[in-house]
Design an enzyme around this catalytic site. Sequence first.
Site: not given
Length: 349
Positions: A131-133, A157, A161
Amino acid sequence: MKRLLVTGGAGFIGSNFVRYWLQQHPDDRLVNLDALTYAGNLENLTDIQDRSNYRFVRGDIGDRALVEQVFREEAIDTVVNFAAESHVDRSILGPDAFIQTNINGTFNLLEVARAVWGQDLAARRFLHVSTDEVYGSLGPDDAPFTETTRYAPNSPYSASKAASDHLVRAYHHTYGLPVLTTNCSNNYGPYQFPEKLIPLVFLNALESKPLPIYGDGQNIRDWLYVEDHCSGIEAVLLRGRLGEVYNIGGNNEWTNLDIVNLICDRLDTLKPGPKPYREQITFVKDRPGHDRRYAIDSSKMKSELGWVPAHRFETGIAATLTWYLANLTWCDRVRSGAYRAYLATQYGQ
Protein backbone atom coordinates in the site's frame (compact mmCIF):
# COMPACT_ATOMS: atom_id res chain seq x y z
CA MET A 1 0.86 -22.25 -18.26
CA LYS A 2 1.37 -20.58 -14.92
CA ARG A 3 0.24 -22.15 -11.67
CA LEU A 4 -0.74 -19.33 -9.35
CA LEU A 5 -1.40 -19.23 -5.64
CA VAL A 6 -3.48 -16.14 -4.89
CA THR A 7 -3.78 -15.46 -1.17
CA GLY A 8 -6.72 -13.43 0.08
CA GLY A 9 -8.50 -14.13 -3.19
CA ALA A 10 -12.00 -13.94 -1.68
CA GLY A 11 -11.58 -10.32 -0.57
CA PHE A 12 -12.33 -7.18 -2.53
CA ILE A 13 -9.16 -6.72 -4.57
CA GLY A 14 -8.23 -10.41 -4.52
CA SER A 15 -11.54 -11.60 -5.97
CA ASN A 16 -11.39 -8.97 -8.70
CA PHE A 17 -7.87 -10.14 -9.52
CA VAL A 18 -8.85 -13.83 -9.59
CA ARG A 19 -11.62 -13.08 -12.07
CA TYR A 20 -9.43 -10.75 -14.12
CA TRP A 21 -6.55 -13.23 -14.36
CA LEU A 22 -8.73 -16.14 -15.43
CA GLN A 23 -10.34 -13.96 -18.07
CA GLN A 24 -6.99 -12.82 -19.44
CA HIS A 25 -5.17 -16.16 -18.98
CA PRO A 26 -7.83 -18.88 -19.32
CA ASP A 27 -5.31 -21.72 -19.58
CA ASP A 28 -3.53 -20.96 -16.28
CA ARG A 29 -4.19 -22.85 -13.06
CA LEU A 30 -5.22 -20.64 -10.12
CA VAL A 31 -5.54 -21.68 -6.46
CA ASN A 32 -7.27 -19.24 -4.13
CA LEU A 33 -6.21 -19.49 -0.47
CA ASP A 34 -8.34 -17.42 1.90
CA ALA A 35 -9.10 -17.67 5.62
CA LEU A 36 -12.57 -16.16 5.04
CA THR A 37 -12.39 -13.66 7.85
CA TYR A 38 -15.10 -10.98 7.95
CA ALA A 39 -14.13 -9.44 4.59
CA GLY A 40 -13.66 -12.71 2.68
CA ASN A 41 -16.75 -13.58 0.66
CA LEU A 42 -16.98 -16.54 -1.69
CA GLU A 43 -20.13 -15.07 -3.20
CA ASN A 44 -17.75 -12.68 -4.96
CA LEU A 45 -16.65 -15.62 -7.12
CA THR A 46 -19.74 -17.72 -7.78
CA ASP A 47 -19.41 -17.11 -11.52
CA ILE A 48 -16.02 -18.87 -11.71
CA GLN A 49 -16.21 -21.36 -8.84
CA ASP A 50 -16.87 -24.39 -11.08
CA ARG A 51 -14.03 -23.81 -13.53
CA SER A 52 -11.74 -26.81 -13.83
CA ASN A 53 -8.61 -24.65 -13.58
CA TYR A 54 -9.74 -22.93 -10.37
CA ARG A 55 -9.56 -24.25 -6.82
CA PHE A 56 -10.52 -22.66 -3.53
CA VAL A 57 -8.72 -23.65 -0.32
CA ARG A 58 -9.92 -22.31 2.99
CA GLY A 59 -6.92 -21.55 5.17
CA ASP A 60 -4.66 -19.02 6.82
CA ILE A 61 -1.33 -17.95 5.34
CA GLY A 62 -0.02 -18.36 8.89
CA ASP A 63 -0.61 -22.13 8.64
CA ARG A 64 2.76 -23.16 7.24
CA ALA A 65 1.92 -26.85 6.88
CA LEU A 66 -1.18 -26.08 4.82
CA VAL A 67 0.60 -23.52 2.65
CA GLU A 68 3.42 -25.97 1.94
CA GLN A 69 0.91 -28.73 1.15
CA VAL A 70 -0.79 -26.48 -1.43
CA PHE A 71 2.57 -25.46 -2.91
CA ARG A 72 3.57 -29.07 -3.44
CA GLU A 73 0.19 -30.46 -4.52
CA GLU A 74 -0.34 -27.75 -7.09
CA ALA A 75 3.29 -27.26 -8.18
CA ILE A 76 2.86 -23.53 -7.55
CA ASP A 77 5.26 -21.34 -9.50
CA THR A 78 3.68 -17.91 -8.92
CA VAL A 79 2.43 -16.29 -5.70
CA VAL A 80 0.31 -13.14 -5.56
CA ASN A 81 -0.08 -12.17 -1.91
CA PHE A 82 -3.18 -10.09 -1.23
CA ALA A 83 -3.88 -11.67 2.17
CA ALA A 84 -3.88 -8.87 4.73
CA GLU A 85 -5.82 -7.08 7.39
CA SER A 86 -6.29 -3.75 5.69
CA HIS A 87 -8.67 -1.38 7.49
CA VAL A 88 -6.93 1.43 9.37
CA ASP A 89 -9.78 1.98 11.84
CA ARG A 90 -9.75 -1.70 12.79
CA SER A 91 -5.97 -1.60 13.26
CA ILE A 92 -6.34 1.26 15.73
CA LEU A 93 -8.93 -0.65 17.75
CA GLY A 94 -7.11 -4.00 17.65
CA PRO A 95 -3.66 -4.23 16.07
CA ASP A 96 -2.95 -7.87 17.02
CA ALA A 97 -4.53 -9.42 13.92
CA PHE A 98 -2.56 -7.03 11.71
CA ILE A 99 0.73 -8.19 13.18
CA GLN A 100 -0.22 -11.86 12.83
CA THR A 101 -1.48 -11.76 9.26
CA ASN A 102 0.51 -8.99 7.63
CA ILE A 103 3.91 -9.72 9.18
CA ASN A 104 3.93 -13.33 10.38
CA GLY A 105 1.72 -14.53 7.53
CA THR A 106 3.98 -12.98 4.90
CA PHE A 107 6.99 -14.50 6.66
CA ASN A 108 5.38 -17.96 6.43
CA LEU A 109 4.71 -17.55 2.71
CA LEU A 110 8.29 -16.51 2.07
CA GLU A 111 9.64 -19.43 4.07
CA VAL A 112 7.49 -21.94 2.21
CA ALA A 113 8.45 -20.49 -1.17
CA ARG A 114 12.11 -20.67 -0.21
CA ALA A 115 11.81 -24.25 1.02
CA VAL A 116 9.76 -25.63 -1.88
CA TRP A 117 11.37 -23.76 -4.75
CA GLY A 118 14.93 -24.24 -3.51
CA GLN A 119 17.37 -23.15 -6.20
CA ASP A 120 14.94 -23.77 -9.07
CA LEU A 121 13.93 -20.12 -9.39
CA ALA A 122 14.09 -19.32 -13.10
CA ALA A 123 10.33 -19.43 -13.73
CA ARG A 124 9.16 -18.49 -10.22
CA ARG A 125 7.58 -15.24 -9.06
CA PHE A 126 6.51 -14.00 -5.62
CA LEU A 127 4.51 -10.78 -5.90
CA HIS A 128 3.69 -9.00 -2.65
CA VAL A 129 0.81 -6.51 -2.76
CA SER A 130 1.32 -3.53 -0.47
CA THR A 131 0.00 0.00 0.00
CA ASP A 132 0.99 3.64 -0.41
CA GLU A 133 0.28 4.11 3.31
CA VAL A 134 3.74 2.77 4.17
CA TYR A 135 5.15 6.10 2.96
CA GLY A 136 3.31 8.19 5.53
CA SER A 137 1.60 11.49 4.82
CA LEU A 138 2.23 14.23 2.26
CA GLY A 139 1.82 17.96 2.57
CA PRO A 140 -0.39 19.80 0.08
CA ASP A 141 2.54 20.82 -2.14
CA ASP A 142 4.75 17.74 -1.72
CA ALA A 143 5.67 15.63 -4.72
CA PRO A 144 3.85 12.28 -4.94
CA PHE A 145 5.35 9.12 -3.48
CA THR A 146 7.94 7.34 -5.61
CA GLU A 147 9.45 3.91 -5.15
CA THR A 148 12.38 5.51 -3.30
CA THR A 149 10.30 7.56 -0.86
CA ARG A 150 11.35 6.93 2.75
CA TYR A 151 8.99 4.73 4.72
CA ALA A 152 7.13 6.56 7.51
CA PRO A 153 4.02 4.53 8.46
CA ASN A 154 1.61 6.23 10.87
CA SER A 155 -0.92 3.52 11.79
CA PRO A 156 -0.62 -0.07 13.05
CA TYR A 157 -1.94 -1.18 9.66
CA SER A 158 0.63 0.70 7.59
CA ALA A 159 3.43 -0.24 10.01
CA SER A 160 2.58 -3.94 9.63
CA LYS A 161 2.57 -3.61 5.84
CA ALA A 162 5.89 -1.77 5.94
CA ALA A 163 7.38 -4.61 7.96
CA SER A 164 6.16 -7.18 5.46
CA ASP A 165 7.59 -5.12 2.57
CA HIS A 166 10.99 -5.16 4.26
CA LEU A 167 10.81 -8.93 4.75
CA VAL A 168 10.07 -9.45 1.07
CA ARG A 169 12.99 -7.24 0.07
CA ALA A 170 15.31 -9.04 2.49
CA TYR A 171 14.40 -12.46 1.11
CA HIS A 172 15.44 -11.31 -2.34
CA HIS A 173 18.75 -9.85 -1.25
CA THR A 174 19.60 -12.63 1.20
CA TYR A 175 18.22 -15.75 -0.47
CA GLY A 176 17.71 -14.67 -4.07
CA LEU A 177 13.96 -15.26 -3.92
CA PRO A 178 12.40 -13.85 -7.13
CA VAL A 179 10.19 -11.23 -5.51
CA LEU A 180 8.27 -8.21 -6.74
CA THR A 181 6.45 -5.63 -4.62
CA THR A 182 3.62 -3.33 -5.62
CA ASN A 183 2.42 -0.37 -3.57
CA CYS A 184 -1.03 0.78 -4.63
CA SER A 185 -3.24 3.75 -3.85
CA ASN A 186 -6.83 3.56 -2.55
CA ASN A 187 -8.85 1.02 -4.54
CA TYR A 188 -12.55 1.26 -5.34
CA GLY A 189 -14.95 -0.73 -7.48
CA PRO A 190 -17.29 -3.77 -7.36
CA TYR A 191 -17.34 -6.11 -4.36
CA GLN A 192 -15.75 -3.68 -1.88
CA PHE A 193 -16.66 -4.40 1.74
CA PRO A 194 -19.18 -1.79 2.93
CA GLU A 195 -17.05 -0.40 5.77
CA LYS A 196 -14.92 1.48 3.22
CA LEU A 197 -15.72 5.07 2.29
CA ILE A 198 -17.35 4.75 -1.13
CA PRO A 199 -19.75 1.82 -0.48
CA LEU A 200 -20.46 3.14 3.02
CA VAL A 201 -21.51 6.54 1.69
CA PHE A 202 -23.50 4.96 -1.15
CA LEU A 203 -25.50 2.68 1.14
CA ASN A 204 -26.03 5.26 3.89
CA ALA A 205 -27.28 7.73 1.31
CA LEU A 206 -29.91 5.34 -0.03
CA GLU A 207 -31.06 4.58 3.53
CA SER A 208 -31.30 8.25 4.54
CA LYS A 209 -28.55 7.80 7.13
CA PRO A 210 -25.79 10.32 7.93
CA LEU A 211 -22.85 10.36 5.53
CA PRO A 212 -19.91 10.49 7.98
CA ILE A 213 -16.79 12.42 7.01
CA TYR A 214 -13.75 12.57 9.27
CA GLY A 215 -12.53 16.00 10.39
CA ASP A 216 -12.91 18.73 7.78
CA GLY A 217 -13.15 16.31 4.85
CA GLN A 218 -10.00 17.70 3.21
CA ASN A 219 -7.91 14.52 3.50
CA ILE A 220 -6.69 13.64 0.01
CA ARG A 221 -6.31 10.20 -1.52
CA ASP A 222 -5.25 8.93 -4.93
CA TRP A 223 -8.05 6.65 -6.16
CA LEU A 224 -7.40 3.57 -8.32
CA TYR A 225 -10.16 1.59 -10.02
CA VAL A 226 -9.73 -2.03 -8.98
CA GLU A 227 -9.58 -3.36 -12.56
CA ASP A 228 -6.70 -0.98 -13.25
CA HIS A 229 -4.94 -2.34 -10.17
CA CYS A 230 -5.39 -5.88 -11.52
CA SER A 231 -3.95 -4.97 -14.90
CA GLY A 232 -1.05 -3.23 -13.15
CA ILE A 233 -0.23 -6.35 -11.14
CA GLU A 234 -0.41 -8.37 -14.35
CA ALA A 235 2.11 -6.03 -15.97
CA VAL A 236 4.49 -6.34 -13.01
CA LEU A 237 4.20 -10.14 -12.94
CA LEU A 238 4.86 -10.50 -16.65
CA ARG A 239 7.44 -7.77 -17.23
CA GLY A 240 8.69 -6.47 -13.88
CA ARG A 241 12.35 -6.65 -12.85
CA LEU A 242 13.00 -9.01 -9.97
CA GLY A 243 13.61 -7.37 -6.62
CA GLU A 244 11.98 -4.13 -7.75
CA VAL A 245 9.14 -2.10 -6.26
CA TYR A 246 6.42 -0.65 -8.49
CA ASN A 247 3.94 2.02 -7.39
CA ILE A 248 0.50 1.56 -8.96
CA GLY A 249 -1.60 4.71 -8.77
CA GLY A 250 -4.72 6.06 -10.40
CA ASN A 251 -3.50 9.64 -10.94
CA ASN A 252 -6.78 10.71 -9.32
CA GLU A 253 -6.33 12.90 -6.24
CA TRP A 254 -9.60 13.78 -4.53
CA THR A 255 -10.51 15.11 -1.12
CA ASN A 256 -12.87 12.93 0.87
CA LEU A 257 -15.48 15.70 0.85
CA ASP A 258 -15.32 16.06 -2.94
CA ILE A 259 -15.76 12.29 -3.33
CA VAL A 260 -18.83 12.27 -1.10
CA ASN A 261 -20.28 15.26 -2.95
CA LEU A 262 -19.69 13.49 -6.28
CA ILE A 263 -21.43 10.33 -5.05
CA CYS A 264 -24.37 12.40 -3.79
CA ASP A 265 -24.69 14.23 -7.10
CA ARG A 266 -24.54 10.97 -9.08
CA LEU A 267 -27.20 9.40 -6.88
CA ASP A 268 -29.42 12.48 -7.29
CA THR A 269 -29.53 11.49 -10.97
CA LEU A 270 -29.45 7.69 -10.71
CA LYS A 271 -31.85 7.26 -7.79
CA PRO A 272 -33.40 10.56 -6.70
CA GLY A 273 -34.51 10.82 -3.09
CA PRO A 274 -36.94 13.19 -1.36
CA LYS A 275 -34.13 15.73 -0.93
CA PRO A 276 -30.56 16.19 -2.23
CA TYR A 277 -28.24 13.56 -0.78
CA ARG A 278 -25.67 16.23 0.16
CA GLU A 279 -27.97 17.23 3.01
CA GLN A 280 -27.08 13.95 4.77
CA ILE A 281 -23.36 14.83 5.04
CA THR A 282 -22.19 14.80 8.67
CA PHE A 283 -18.72 15.73 9.90
CA VAL A 284 -17.41 13.50 12.71
CA LYS A 285 -14.39 13.56 15.00
CA ASP A 286 -11.19 12.78 13.11
CA ARG A 287 -9.51 9.45 13.74
CA PRO A 288 -6.13 9.32 15.53
CA GLY A 289 -3.08 9.85 13.32
CA HIS A 290 -5.15 10.45 10.20
CA ASP A 291 -2.75 10.97 7.28
CA ARG A 292 -3.53 14.15 5.38
CA ARG A 293 -2.63 13.25 1.82
CA TYR A 294 -1.48 10.29 -0.27
CA ALA A 295 -0.44 10.57 -3.90
CA ILE A 296 1.44 8.10 -6.09
CA ASP A 297 3.88 8.76 -8.91
CA SER A 298 3.40 5.73 -11.14
CA SER A 299 5.73 6.91 -13.90
CA LYS A 300 7.97 3.87 -13.37
CA MET A 301 5.03 1.64 -14.32
CA LYS A 302 4.61 3.64 -17.52
CA SER A 303 8.25 3.93 -18.52
CA GLU A 304 9.32 0.37 -17.71
CA LEU A 305 6.16 -1.66 -18.24
CA GLY A 306 4.02 0.45 -20.54
CA TRP A 307 1.15 0.54 -18.03
CA VAL A 308 -1.21 3.42 -17.37
CA PRO A 309 -4.63 3.35 -15.65
CA ALA A 310 -7.54 3.08 -18.06
CA HIS A 311 -10.12 4.78 -15.82
CA ARG A 312 -10.49 8.32 -14.59
CA PHE A 313 -12.27 8.66 -11.27
CA GLU A 314 -15.40 10.11 -12.83
CA THR A 315 -15.85 7.12 -15.15
CA GLY A 316 -14.76 4.58 -12.54
CA ILE A 317 -17.14 5.88 -9.90
CA ALA A 318 -20.01 5.85 -12.40
CA ALA A 319 -19.34 2.17 -13.15
CA THR A 320 -18.99 1.42 -9.43
CA LEU A 321 -22.28 3.05 -8.44
CA THR A 322 -24.07 1.32 -11.31
CA TRP A 323 -22.73 -2.02 -10.07
CA TYR A 324 -23.84 -1.39 -6.49
CA LEU A 325 -27.32 -0.33 -7.59
CA ALA A 326 -27.62 -3.56 -9.55
CA ASN A 327 -26.32 -5.63 -6.62
CA LEU A 328 -28.15 -4.31 -3.58
CA THR A 329 -28.91 -7.88 -2.50
CA TRP A 330 -25.17 -8.59 -2.33
CA CYS A 331 -24.75 -5.46 -0.19
CA ASP A 332 -27.55 -6.50 2.16
CA ARG A 333 -26.14 -9.99 2.59
CA VAL A 334 -22.68 -8.65 3.35
CA ARG A 335 -23.88 -6.17 5.93
CA SER A 336 -26.22 -8.64 7.62
CA GLY A 337 -23.63 -11.42 7.66
CA ALA A 338 -25.93 -13.67 5.63
CA TYR A 339 -23.22 -14.11 3.01
CA ARG A 340 -21.38 -16.35 5.47
CA ALA A 341 -24.21 -18.90 5.22
CA TYR A 342 -23.08 -19.48 1.65
CA LEU A 343 -19.95 -21.13 2.98
CA ALA A 344 -21.96 -23.59 5.04
CA THR A 345 -24.21 -24.36 2.09
CA GLN A 346 -21.36 -24.79 -0.37
CA TYR A 347 -18.80 -26.54 1.83
CA GLY A 348 -20.78 -27.99 4.71
CA GLN A 349 -18.78 -26.22 7.43
